[in-house]
Design an enzyme around this catalytic site. Structure first.
Site, PDB file in Angstrom:
ATOM      1  CG  LEU A 108      37.295  43.746  40.906  1.00 53.69           C
ATOM      2  CD1 LEU A 108      38.498  44.456  41.494  1.00 53.69           C
ATOM      3  CD2 LEU A 108      37.722  42.434  40.263  1.00 53.69           C
ATOM      4  N   GLY A 158      34.707  45.409  36.838  1.00 51.78           N
ATOM      5  CA  GLY A 158      35.478  44.211  36.495  1.00 51.78           C
ATOM      6  C   GLY A 158      34.777  43.336  35.456  1.00 51.78           C
ATOM      7  CG  ASN A 208      30.656  51.060  37.991  1.00 52.88           C
ATOM      8  OD1 ASN A 208      31.555  50.265  37.764  1.00 52.88           O
ATOM      9  ND2 ASN A 208      29.703  50.818  38.862  1.00 52.88           N
ATOM     10  CD  GLU A 209      36.289  50.488  37.728  1.00 51.16           C
ATOM     11  OE1 GLU A 209      35.653  51.130  36.866  1.00 51.16           O
ATOM     12  OE2 GLU A 209      36.551  49.285  37.600  1.00 51.16           O
TER      13      GLU A 209
END
Ligand code: CO8
Length: 282
Positions: free
Chosen positions: A89, A134, A156-157
């Site tokens: 994103l 994303g 990897n958020e």
């Protein structure tokens, strides 16, 4: 709610005779159909890193619709960049956001995911570059992944101080065993190409984009003798729970996203992460 009848009609539509008309749907994505194989290549083209912003997500959804409506034999998703599949994103959409645009942005992501995860034609990601967050969501929404060496892929958020939404997890879990997925998500792990192959996050490695393309085409060709309607419905049945969940709870999902992103701590974390990306160059 998506019913089997709805899915059946959608599948039928994709195999009925009709005029074949493909074009570049938008500058941010291109769609090219190979006349010999009938396979469509959807290329992400938003330099420098294919950051998924509102416009790119809208263009991806439009291109997938175009590919389905034009009876393509399959969809190969790739990038025009030599080193980045997608950086995920676009963080600039979420950092100090415009409230109305933020809503449209998340809604466009939901739409693009529904289109790709639920796409009736065989879908393959040709991961020709880094594919975090994303980017990994897009790749794992496809049925098969071929990746080039020396890149990374994963969700990897948690490293950004945010939590991948349920449907990111659903998509990941459609590819990886539960324990591997849980460990990777909690760690915010980015797998190298070799690690991704070992874990089953990708299916094949290819040395060059040309070789990868041939492998993608081979996967799609493996369905040549399979009834496309039966194939499409079978895929829909496998993915129905996740898709239904999204369709039924998308407003709630949007509200949760807006709440989280607007938290001062999250904004601070995103700001620091962006600074870190810039500082890398200095
Ligand atoms: N968004 C916006 N800008 C980005 C992004 C991004 N995701 N990634 C990179 N950029 C920018 C960089 O800041 C840099 O900008 P500038 O040229 O102005 O300095 C430019 O793009 C080029 O980036 P790099 O110099 O870092 O390029 P490299 O080729 O060296 O590296 C990488 C490419 C590996 C992709 C690297 O840029 C990177 O790691 N990027 C961050 C990837 C990432 O962590 N993405 C996570 C996005 S969040 C997401 O997708 C899911 C969120 C779910 C939300 C849930 C909320 C509830």
């Amino acid at each position: 709610m998506r019913s089997i009848a709805w899915n059946y009609a959608k599948t039928l539509k994709s195999v009925l005779p009709g005029v074949r008309q493909m074009s570049s749907s938008a500058p941010l994505t291109t769609v090219e159909v190979n006349d010999k194989t009938g396979i469509a290549t959807l290329t992400l083209n938003r330099p420098p890193v294919n950051g998924l912003n509102l416009d790119l997500l809208t263009s991806i959804k439009k291109s997938i619709d175009e590919i389905e409506n034009n009876r393509s034999k399959g969809l190969i998703l790739t990038s025009s960049s030599k080193t980045i599949f997608s950086a995920g994103l676009d963080l600039m959409e979420m950092y100090k956001p415009d409230p109305e645009r933020l809503k449209s942005f998340w809604t466009a992501l939901q739409d693009a995911w529904i289109a790709l995860y639920g796409c009736n034609v065989p879908s393959v990601a040709l991961v020709n570059g880094h594919s975090p967050a994303g980017g990994c969501l897009l790749a794992t929404s496809c049925e098969y992944r071929v990746m080039l060496p020396n890149f990374t892929i994963g969700l990897n958020e948690t490293k950004l101080g945010i939590v991948a939404p349920d449907w990111f997890m659903t998509t990941f879990l459609n590819v990886l065993p539960r324990r591997t997925a849980e460990n990777a998500l909690t760690q915010g792990k980015l797998f190298t190409t070799e690690e991704a192959l070992q874990a089953g996050l990708i299916d094949e490695v290819a040395a060059t984009k040309e070789e990868a393309l041939a492998k993608c085409e081979k996967f799609i060709a493996s369905f040549a003798k399979v009834n496309p309607i039966a194939r499409g419905i079978t895929k829909q049945k496998f993915r129905k729970a996740g898709l239904d969940q999204m369709v039924m709870t998308r407003e709630q999902d949007l509200q949760e996203f807006l709440f989280v992103i607007n938290q001062p701590m999250v904004q601070k974390g995103l700001g620091m992460y962006l600074e870190g990306l810039k500082a890398k160059k200095a």
